[in-house]
Design an enzyme around this catalytic site. Structure first.
Site, PDB file in Angstrom:
ATOM      1  CG  ASN A 219      -7.340 -38.814  26.105  1.00 35.69           C
ATOM      2  OD1 ASN A 219      -8.213 -38.892  25.465  1.00 35.69           O
ATOM      3  ND2 ASN A 219      -6.282 -39.624  26.015  1.00 35.69           N
TER       4      ASN A 219
ATOM      5  NE  ARG B 133      -1.702 -47.010  46.386  1.00 34.86           N
ATOM      6  CZ  ARG B 133      -1.466 -46.897  45.029  1.00 34.86           C
ATOM      7  NH1 ARG B 133      -1.892 -46.043  44.259  1.00 34.86           N
ATOM      8  NH2 ARG B 133      -0.232 -47.413  44.577  1.00 34.86           N
TER       9      ARG B 133
ATOM     10  CG  MET C 172       0.078 -43.113  34.232  1.00 39.64           C
ATOM     11  SD  MET C 172      -1.286 -44.008  33.174  1.00 39.64           S
ATOM     12  CE  MET C 172      -0.220 -45.513  33.085  1.00 39.64           C
TER      13      MET C 172
ATOM     14  CG  LEU D 115      -8.227 -42.570  41.970  1.00 42.12           C
ATOM     15  CD1 LEU D 115      -9.087 -42.326  41.054  1.00 42.12           C
ATOM     16  CD2 LEU D 115      -7.262 -41.446  42.555  1.00 42.12           C
TER      17      LEU D 115
ATOM     18  CG  HIS E 181      -8.162 -49.201  29.233  1.00 40.92           C
ATOM     19  ND1 HIS E 181      -6.927 -49.172  29.982  1.00 40.92           N
ATOM     20  CD2 HIS E 181      -8.184 -50.312  28.778  1.00 40.92           C
ATOM     21  CE1 HIS E 181      -6.483 -50.492  29.843  1.00 40.92           C
ATOM     22  NE2 HIS E 181      -6.960 -51.154  28.762  1.00 40.92           N
TER      23      HIS E 181
ATOM     24  CE  LYS F 187      -7.101 -39.141  12.874  1.00 39.05           C
ATOM     25  NZ  LYS F 187      -6.814 -39.481  11.649  1.00 39.05           N
TER      26      LYS F 187
HETATM   27  C1  GRF Z   1      -4.124 -42.862  26.839  1.00 35.07           C
HETATM   28  O1  GRF Z   1      -3.883 -43.958  25.945  1.00 35.07           O
HETATM   29  C2  GRF Z   1      -5.216 -43.159  27.750  1.00 35.07           C
HETATM   30  O2  GRF Z   1      -5.970 -44.007  27.349  1.00 35.07           O
HETATM   31  C3  GRF Z   1      -4.161 -43.826  28.843  1.00 35.07           C
HETATM   32  O3  GRF Z   1      -3.202 -43.075  28.925  1.00 35.07           O
HETATM   33  C4  GRF Z   1      -2.825 -42.571  27.724  1.00 35.07           C
HETATM   34  C5  GRF Z   1      -2.746 -40.749  28.075  1.00 35.07           C
HETATM   35  O4  GRF Z   1      -2.649 -40.154  27.161  1.00 35.07           O
HETATM   36  N1  GRF Z   1      -4.931 -44.283  30.193  1.00 35.07           N
HETATM   37  P1  GRF Z   1      -2.511 -38.446  27.265  1.00 35.07           P
HETATM   38  O5  GRF Z   1      -1.936 -38.076  28.369  1.00 35.07           O
HETATM   39  O6  GRF Z   1      -3.942 -38.079  27.478  1.00 35.07           O
HETATM   40  O7  GRF Z   1      -1.981 -38.110  25.948  1.00 35.07           O
END
Ligand code: GRF
Length: 221
Positions: A17, A68, A93, A96, A112, A175
């Site tokens: 992303n 945290r 991951m 927050l 998401h 995608k």
């Molecule tokens: C994606 O599927 C996003 O929706 C989820 O974690 C994945 C991250 O993919 N939160 P990337 O690290 O952007 O390839």
């Protein structure tokens, strides 16, 4: 000309992303600039992607922090020092803290891989696949105190095909993630987003034609 939106992108994994955001900026489709990439996983491929494009990267291992709150305090400082306009969670991951949310009100977005509010949490694609839904997709939303519960900006729907595996479905969804995340950021950059309670209104958005989708297709009904 309006100034590019200053982004802080937070990643943990493969960074695809992040890559789609970089690519859209580089081709001039997205009026933004990535001021800082922050990664909590030193083995993330996203670090390599960022470096390849000459972007500043900070690796911040959460294990190095006692709490945290301490970790988030450091995140806040880095993002503030970079004067960012929008925090973009791109496969980050970590949950927050409320201190972090308060530091950037209505300025944190997440992607998401499911059609929220269905299948929140870490395994959105797998959970939807195992449930047997006929459509799934992805969602860009503002981040609030809950897990994947904030106001929804944009969603993309994909069919689940009969011979899909978890992997083929996840790839189809990913995608679409790469299309709707830059779009959501551009809406933000253009000042088109109005949040009223749970509802997000996009000024001048061209809406989807009014039609139903069926999967499998109807046989003449
Ligand atoms: C994606 O599927 C996003 O929706 C989820 O974690 C994945 C991250 O993919 N939160 P990337 O690290 O952007 O390839």
């Amino acid at each position: 000309m309006t100034q590019p939106l200053k982004l802080g992108v937070l990643i943990s994994g493969s960074g695809s992303n992040l890559q789609s955001i970089i690519d859209n900026i580089e081709k001039g489709a997205l009026t933004a600039t990535i001021k800082i990439v922050i990664c909590n996983n030193p083995h993330s491929f996203g670090i390599t992607r960022a470096q390849k494009h000459g972007l500043p990267v900070t690796v911040l291992k959460h294990d190095d922090f006692r709490t945290r709150e301490d970790f988030d305090e450091e995140l806040i400082q880095i993002l503030r020092n970079n004067e960012i306009d929008l925090v973009v969670l791109a496969g980050f991951m970590r949950i927050l803290t409320s201190a972090f949310l308060k530091a950037f009100p209505q300025k944190i977005i997440n992607i998401h891989p499911a059609l929220l509010p269905s299948f929140p949490g870490t395994h959105g694609q797998k959970d939807a696949f195992e449930y047997g839904v006929k459509f799934s997709g992805c969602t860009v939303h503002f981040v609030d105190e809950g897990v994947d519960t904030g106001p929804i900006i944009i969603q993309s729907v994909v069919p689940v095909l009969q011979d899909d595996t978890r992997e083929t479905l996840a790839a189809r969804i990913l995608k679409e993630e790469h299309r709707i995340y830059p779009q959501a950021i551009q809406y933000f950059a253009d000042g088109k987003i109005i949040i009223t309670g749970r509802k997000v209104h996009i000024k001048d958005a061209s809406e989807t034609p009014l039609m139903a989708l069926h999967n499998p297709s109807l046989t003449g009904f």
